[in-house]
Design an enzyme around this catalytic site. Structure first.
Site, PDB file in Angstrom:
ATOM      1  N   CYS A  53      43.054  44.090  43.911  1.00  0.00           N
ATOM      2  CA  CYS A  53      44.309  43.759  43.216  1.00  0.00           C
ATOM      3  C   CYS A  53      45.382  44.823  43.384  1.00  0.00           C
ATOM      4  O   CYS A  53      46.568  44.539  43.285  1.00  0.00           O
ATOM      5  CB  CYS A  53      44.052  43.528  41.731  1.00  0.00           C
ATOM      6  N   GLN A 122      26.721  37.658  44.847  1.00  0.00           N
ATOM      7  CA  GLN A 122      26.845  36.380  45.570  1.00  0.00           C
ATOM      8  C   GLN A 122      27.733  36.579  46.800  1.00  0.00           C
ATOM      9  O   GLN A 122      27.232  36.773  47.895  1.00  0.00           O
ATOM     10  CB  GLN A 122      27.342  35.275  44.637  1.00  0.00           C
ATOM     11  N   CYS A 126      32.724  42.145  45.038  1.00  0.00           N
ATOM     12  CA  CYS A 126      32.861  43.011  43.859  1.00  0.00           C
ATOM     13  C   CYS A 126      31.678  43.958  43.718  1.00  0.00           C
ATOM     14  O   CYS A 126      31.707  44.875  42.900  1.00  0.00           O
ATOM     15  CB  CYS A 126      32.997  42.169  42.590  1.00  0.00           C
ATOM     16  N   GLY A 274      46.812  60.598  35.034  1.00  0.00           N
ATOM     17  CA  GLY A 274      45.942  59.511  35.502  1.00  0.00           C
ATOM     18  C   GLY A 274      46.632  58.542  36.437  1.00  0.00           C
ATOM     19  O   GLY A 274      45.989  57.714  37.078  1.00  0.00           O
ATOM     20  N   THR A 276      48.221  55.961  35.726  1.00  0.00           N
ATOM     21  CA  THR A 276      48.048  54.560  35.334  1.00  0.00           C
ATOM     22  C   THR A 276      49.359  53.916  34.885  1.00  0.00           C
ATOM     23  O   THR A 276      49.435  52.696  34.778  1.00  0.00           O
ATOM     24  CB  THR A 276      47.011  54.442  34.198  1.00  0.00           C
ATOM     25  N   VAL A 278      52.735  55.499  36.000  1.00  0.00           N
ATOM     26  CA  VAL A 278      53.694  55.723  37.096  1.00  0.00           C
ATOM     27  C   VAL A 278      53.265  54.941  38.344  1.00  0.00           C
ATOM     28  O   VAL A 278      54.082  54.329  39.026  1.00  0.00           O
ATOM     29  CB  VAL A 278      53.829  57.235  37.410  1.00  0.00           C
ATOM     30  N   ALA A 809      35.571  31.859  47.557  1.00  0.00           N
ATOM     31  CA  ALA A 809      36.495  30.857  48.108  1.00  0.00           C
ATOM     32  C   ALA A 809      36.827  29.789  47.070  1.00  0.00           C
ATOM     33  O   ALA A 809      37.979  29.561  46.751  1.00  0.00           O
ATOM     34  CB  ALA A 809      35.886  30.227  49.354  1.00  0.00           C
ATOM     35  N   LEU A1050      29.996  31.804  51.762  1.00  0.00           N
ATOM     36  CA  LEU A1050      31.075  32.147  50.824  1.00  0.00           C
ATOM     37  C   LEU A1050      30.527  32.924  49.633  1.00  0.00           C
ATOM     38  O   LEU A1050      31.253  33.193  48.692  1.00  0.00           O
ATOM     39  CB  LEU A1050      31.740  30.864  50.305  1.00  0.00           C
ATOM     40  N   GLU A1272      29.033  23.071  42.639  1.00  0.00           N
ATOM     41  CA  GLU A1272      30.207  22.783  41.799  1.00  0.00           C
ATOM     42  C   GLU A1272      29.873  22.261  40.414  1.00  0.00           C
ATOM     43  O   GLU A1272      30.673  22.380  39.491  1.00  0.00           O
ATOM     44  CB  GLU A1272      31.075  21.718  42.485  1.00  0.00           C
TER      45      GLU A1272
END
Length: 1341
Positions: A53, A122, A126, A274, A276, A278, A809, A1050, A1272
């Site tokens: 991110c 999976q 992450c 830190g 966090t 700026v 995905a 995926l 699903e």
């Protein structure tokens, strides 16, 4: 700027290796440095640390920082998000990345092994961040408690697993046993007899992994802290450090005087600790600072001084250190003195995630004064003081309303810094509280928060001092000083509360068009939180003197406490493998994901982990800022003049079709949504490309109409395709013969995929024949190949697409990579150089859109006994600006619209609307999770009218025997009935429903609700040729086997299952089989990996290829039955028997005739049921998911670990969709939600406290090994949470005298829950006439 000396050398360690950076650039962050720059230093490629991110909100880039403190002589280990850490801040630090923890090349660490073997990975994107969070915890606490594990993972997002197995892998390090007591025996702690429900012989297992396989954890074997860094830290001759970049300078002062000197010389320079605050401002708001001053590690800023009156804490303390210090003080001091500290500790637990809490500092947090601050309002309420220092000397300023509201006279002078913060002890007749509500319990900015305190005249309830500070209600934290002054001298009673609510609403004005929206909700929260404080103080007074001060009503007590954060636990049940199955046959066993260990070590290669290619360029996009406008001008001159820029690519540069099948690659002449790609910039670095993209000037002329919502589309008759309809019986006639008719509307908003790996493409033009090689994460390579061929005007055989794996995905990589692939290929074609195109999270969310928002309308005719006789349903979905998958989504929605219920006279019609939003696309469940909410909503409404429970009405109307669906497909509902019955029985639904009723009678402000939902889901597609698949299997002369097929990995374990299939069919161990990647040169024309059919169809193709090979080997085996596999292979080769085979599966025979509205649209159905129980806080709208039980008809599971992982992951994703995930759009069609700060997916704290999953066994003869596709189906079962919330809200409304049936739209956000629990506080707030203002955000369903 005064001249500065030349740059110093930056010295730090990475994974035990010394790094000397001679040209440290302050603008470079650690994530970029580890992944890209370090290659120049060492030839190792640290790509295990992932970009998710860029804002510190997802935890994918977590690494461990270790520092030596010369004062305490201790080494401090803490987690950080590398995307926010400037490399210049790392002088003297040791960094450990996932590669430094363990590697498959050397040895893997127990953390990595257990995460993998507990099935905690999976897609694996992450996983390195998860490993680093648990690893860092273990370095500080070798035997952590379950609570510490949950807390350590709070800053890490996972979109695949549903978190349970990740937490479980961490809990294996805990001292106390946390796994089901009898798991070791393979028996279930529930009675075995009771659990065998298919037949008395069928044995159920609960053991997905074997703890005996785990290597023991030995903390003494961890790497030592580099002694050189200890020497550096203790060096008495330290000096100021200066690092000069191309545009900026970073200065690290040597001591406090040096810091003050620098602040005098550079008064505008930010103080960076830190980073966090700026860091995100520079990245997302284009702030620029020529000089940074970083006193990180400056001893004078790190201390705790306790006196009799209070505590002074150094400004350099991180929020995590502040937390530790406050815990210590609380343990030492009597309770009455620590009320402020307790309030701070409560908020510190949920503020951001562990990484940010270890980076952000007390001084930085106080002085940056964010309007959403959780700590500053409490500090102000507790009468804290800020100790400032400059060259001129020291001074103190109160941390009060004037400071927080940024009054000029209360500001710091530009040369001053915060030295420390003094927090006084509370006194006996002094109460301090912190209150907050956020979209998510942890790691989310507050929607509204508050710090409140009251001092009474000793021994009375007469107000002597009152302070209330609110966050997130204006541009700054707001003090209600006027209200507080007017209440001095009043008694703390109901009349005072009533006046206080009125006064505070007068004093805090939130304009109707305020940024952030939720205006009426935030107004309600202002007084709801005040009421909570009022109750807390009443309770406190009563405890001090029960005779003098009456207690609050017993029914109100539960309103005092926030929901606790519990460590999730649960049981997973599946069919045991037949004891007669050969031990070598892996089918039916819970086999670990084939890449799991590589995921956990960071060695699984994703597209952006591939090493740089010579001459490669980076691509940045320029997107439309208007929803519907004519393009007057594209001026690229300024962009092209910037350093490193090679070219700007526009529609003019597309050699073939720029518009293909309704999709537009580069906007030409007009734009039709905000976020449409107008042009791209190719440059030598991403930073250069991005900078240049900002300089491209686009002139627009707005066009009408601008259609954003479904309502607007219906007004303008704007649709993407014709109506789809199915019908049975005579609906109009039936309505004439029913007891009651109800009509209603249901709104279901959209959802962002939030796959952890953003869309990533590497396009490499080849030297010859216009060939193009494309590496990307996709679900549909054929589609990418087709679009690239169309854009470049070359045959498809020149385009090779490669997919090793995708980092999640969920449908978002079916059609979108084709468009983005074409955009990249055009750039590669024009420049003649490789193009690396990685979408930043914000661009990905803006450009690629997500799940279709839905407006559902229903008219239902039913009898008083709950039997539904007629249903007329209309669906409208917001398709966006181009066709994409919208027509298909609508077809699926209509075909599945009846769910599990037989309604003899049933009609469903649907149309996708064309709007000026980015095109919505495929998403897990493909329309079902939205559409069936409408069905469950009208079932619930019928129940309300008939005075029955929703579960009774479901039971009455559920399919009972072999029947035909509304589209005339025959099916047997027996497994559906079984899942439903098991779900209600095994979850003790009736008993718990009664218990919830009892709880609700005793609690006015908290309510519990239960709901169970049944499901009849479909797999595959109504078009036969989409169900086909192919595979290629090679046997090599050493006996090893290479399997290729058309499906894409995926994270759903597809390759793992294919290896299991090949192992069984060839009768060889899994270790002989390798599956490298999916590519179009090996298996051509592959269909999409979607619709839950990846393992179904590719499994059949792999099986076919293996059976062909086995048949070829049969004569050789016959000749030498006692031979080995290797001997047979060698013999076959010598007999010129081909050892390669193509496998093929023609596809399930499905069809759908839309003219007649009938057909065998799907190969088979997947059945399931789930029951969830929630508790709702009626004052804030927060909810807590207490327990979920899922029963899923898996038929025969090829891999129970993979299947249960899919069910849990889909359920949590569905739960997010129905509750906290909320996309916000402006009325002009601008998406506001573009990152984890604005869009909240579930974290580890949102999942059920108790989470039980059972795979129910049935028969499915048409599929491979009688399995079912379960990727699903779990998504919709998340709606049991939505309807449990509905049940709780109904209880609240009923108690308040509101019996009128109402429809709870989705998502059931805290705002929706709170505003539906109507009470005296919602009645009290001012409301605005909607015609007098334009709201900040709108719903688009």
């Amino acid at each position: 700027m005064p001249s500065l000396s030349n740059s110093d050398e930056l010295i730090f360690f990475v994974n035990g290796r010394k790094v000397i950076e001679k040209n440290a650039d302050p603008e470079v962050n650690l994530l970029f440095y580890l992944r890209k720059i370090h290659i120049l230093l060492f030839y190792f490629h640290l790509t295990g640390t992932k970009y998710g991110c860029g804002s510190g909100g997802c935890g994918a880039c977590t690494v461990m920082v270790s520092r030596y403190d010369p004062k305490t002589k201790k080494i401090h280990h803490y987690p950080v998000t590398a995307c926010l850490v400037p490399i210049c801040s790392l002088y003297g630090a040791a960094i450990t990345t996932v590669e430094g923890v363990g590697s498959i090349k050397t040895r893997i660490h127990p953390v990595q092994e257990r995460l993998a073997k507990c099935h905690g990975t999976q897609c694996g994107f992450c996983s390195p961040g998860m490993v680093m969070s648990i690893y860092t915890l273990l370095r500080n606490h070798p035997e952590p408690t379950p609570e510490q594990i949950t807390e350590a993972l709070g800053g890490n997002l996972c979109r695949c697993t549903g978190y349970r197995p990740i937490v479980e892998s961490g809990k294996t390090f805990s001292a106390e046993s946390t796994v089901c007591q009898m798991k070791g025996s393979g028996k279930c702690c529930m009675d075995q007899e009771e659990m065998s429900f298919t037949s008395r012989q069928e044995k159920m297992c609960t053991k997905l992994y074997n703890e005996d396989e785990f290597q023991p954890y030995d903390p003494s074997q961890e790497p030592i802290f580099p002694p050189e860094l200890i020497r550096m830290a203790e060096d008495p001759n330290k000096r100021r450090l200066t690092f000069r970049g191309q545009r900026t300078t970073w200065i690290t002062p040597i001591n406090l005087n040096d810091l003050l000197e620098l602040k005098t010389n550079f008064p505008e320079a930010p103080i960076i600790m830190g980073n966090t605050a700026v860091g995100p401002s520079i990245k997302f708001r284009d702030e620029f600072h020529p000089v940074f001053i970083s006193p990180l590690g400056l001893q004078e800023l790190y201390f705790v001084n306790s006196t009799d009156d209070g505590v002074t804490i150094g400004a350099g303390y991180s929020l995590a250190q502040l937390n530790d210090a406050l815990h210590f003080i609380v343990s030492e001091q009597p309770k009455e003195k620590t009320k402020t500290y307790h309030a701070l500790l409560k908020h510190l637990r949920t503020l951001a995630g562990a990484q940010i809490r270890n980076m952000a500092t007390l001084g930085g947090h106080v002085v940056s004064r964010p309007n959403y601050s959780d700590l500053n309002p409490i500090l102000a309420a507790g009468n804290a003081t800020i100790n400032l220092i400059s060259k001129e000397g020291k001074r103190q300023i109160p941390l009060d309303g004037r400071f927080l509201e940024k009054s000029p006279e209360a500001n710091l002078k530009s040369e001053e810094i915060v030295l420390s913060v003094y927090i006084p002890h509370s006194a006996q007749w002094h109460f301090v509280s912190g209150l907050r509500i956020a979209q998510r319990q942890e790691n989310a900015f507050a929607i509204v928060n508050a710090g409140m305190s009251v001092k009474f005249e000793d021994g009375t309830d007469t107000i002597k001092e009152l302070q209330m500070f609110y966050g997130s209600v204006g541009p700054t934290v707001v003090s209600t000083s006027k209200t507080c002054r007017q209440l001095i001298g009043r008694q703390w009673n109901d009349q005072m509360l009533s006046d206080a609510c009125r006064l505070v609403l007068d004093e805090i004005y939130i304009p109707p068009d305020a940024e952030g929206g939720m205006v009426e909700y935030r107004r309600t929260l202002i007084i709801s939180l005040l009421f909570k404080f009022y109750l807390k103080v009443r309770r406190g007074l009563n405890k001090m003197d029960p005779h003098k001060f009456p207690d609050i009503p017993e029914k109100f007590v539960s309103a005092l406490e926030d929901f606790p954060i519990e460590t999730p636990q649960g049981i997973q049940m599946f069919q045991c493998v037949d004891p007669h199955q050969p031990p070598q046959d892996p089918v039916g066993h819970p086999i670990m994901h084939q890449s799991a260990i590589k995921h956990a070590t960071g060695e699984a290669v994703f597209v952006d982990d591939m090493p740089p290619i010579s001459q490669e360029l980076f691509l940045a996009v320029v997107t439309s800022t208007r929803a519907h406008a004519k393009i007057i001008l594209i001026d690229t001159s300024e962009a092209l003049a910037l350093p490193g820029v090679v070219d700007v690519i526009t529609a003019e540069d597309v050699p073939g079709d720029n518009t293909y099948q309704g999709e537009i690659f580069y906007a030409q002449n007009e734009v039709i949504c905000v976020g449409q790609i107008i042009c791209t910039v190719a440059a030598d670095t991403y930073a250069h490309a991005k900078e240049a993209a900002k300089k491209v000037k686009i002139a627009y002329e707005d066009l009408e109409p601008r259609i954003i919502t479904i309502e607007q589309a219906l007004e303008h008759n704007s649709f993407l395709s014709a109506e789809k309809k199915i019908e049975q019986g005579d609906v109009e006639q039936a309505f004439k013969h029913v007891d009651q008719i109800i009509e209603g509307e249901v709104h279901v908003e959209g959802q962002e995929h939030f796959y952890m790996e953003t869309q990533t493409i590497l396009a490499i033009p080849q030297e010859e024949d216009k060939e193009m090689v494309i590496h990307l994460g996709t679900q549909f390579q054929t589609h990418v190949q087709e679009y690239v061929a169309a854009a470049l005007n070359i045959p498809r055989n020149r385009i090779a697409c490669h997919t090793k794996r995708a980092g999640g995905a969920f449908g978002g990589k079916v059609s979108k990579p084709a468009l983005l692939g074409a955009v990249s290929a055009v750039a590669a074609n024009k420049t003649g150089r490789p193009i690396r195109f990685i979408l930043e999270r914000g661009d990905d969310m803006l450009i690629t859109a997500g799940r279709h928002p839905l407006l559902g309308k229903y008219k239902i005719g039913f009898m008083n006994n709950g039997v539904i006789k007629a249903a007329d349903i209309e669906y409208y979905i917001n398709g966006g600006c181009t066709p994409d998958e919208s027509e298909l989504v609508m077809e699926f929605m209509v075909l599945r619209s009846e769910n599990a219920y037989y309604i003899p006279n049933f009609r469903c019609r649907g149309r996708p609307c064309k709007t000026n939003l980015p095109s919505n696309t495929a998403f897990r469940g493909f329309g079902f999770p939205q559409g069936i909410v409408v069905g469950e909503a009208y079932i619930t409404a019928v129940a309300s009218q008939c005075n029955l429970t929703p579960e009774q009405v479901k039971e009455i109307n559920m399919y009972k025997r072999t029947s035909r669906t509304a589209h005339k497909q025959t099916f047997n509902p027996e497994p559906l009935r079984r899942c439903w019955k098991e779900c209600l029985e095994k979850s003790s639904f009736s008993t718990r429903k009664l218990a919830a009723g009892e709880f609700n009678k005793k609690n006015y402000w908290k309510k519990r609700g239960l709901a169970a939902v049944p499901m009849k889901f479909t797999v595959g597609v109504p078009t036969t040729f989409y169900n086909q698949a192919a595979a290629l299997v090679h046997i090599y002369l050493d006996g090893s086997v290479l399997v290729s097929h058309g499906g894409c990995e995926l994270g759903q374990g597809l390759h793992t299952k294919m290896i299991q299939v090949a192992s069984r069919e060839l009768n060889i161990p899994e270790s002989y089989i390798h599956l490298s990647e999916t590519n179009t040169t090996t298996v051509s024309n592959a269909t999409f990996t979607a619709g839950s059919m990846g393992a179904d169809i590719n499994g059949k193709a792999v099986q076919n290829a293996c059976q062909i090979l086995k048949a070829r080997l049969q004569p050789v085996i016959k000749k030498k039955p006692k031979g080995t596999w290797e001997e047979w292979v060698s013999e076959a080769y010598e007999e010129s028997i081909s050892l390669s085979a193509t496998g093929y599966f023609k596809g399930y025979q499905t069809n759908m005739d839309w003219k007649k509205g009938e057909g065998d649209a799907f190969p088979y159905f997947v059945y399931g049921a789930s029951c969830s129980e929630v508790e709702v806080d009626c004052l804030t709208g927060a909810h807590k998911l207490l327990r979920t039980d899922i029963f899923m008809d898996a038929a025969f599971s090829i891999n129970p670990a993979v299947d249960i992982g899919q069910i849990e992951g889909a359920f949590v994703q569905g739960m997010g969709f129905y509750t906290i995930e909320e996309l916000k759009y402006s009325p002009e069609g601008v998406l506001y939600s573009r990152g984890p700060d604005d869009y909240k997916i579930p974290t580890v704290t949102e999942i059920p406290e108790e989470f039980n999953v059972t795979l129910v066994h049935s028969q499915n003869p048409i599929t491979i090994y009688s399995s079912k596709g379960l990727g699903e189906a779990g998504m919709f079962l998340g709606s049991s949470v939505l309807f449990a919330i509905y049940d709780a809200v109904v209880a609240a409304r009923r108690e308040r005298g509101l019996t009128k049936t109402f429809t709870l739209s989705s998502p059931a956000t805290p705002e929706l829950i709170r505003m539906t629990c109507v009470d005296q506080f919602t009645d009290m707030i001012p409301r605005d006439d909607p015609s007098t203002f334009t709201p900040w955000s709108i719903h688009v369903s």
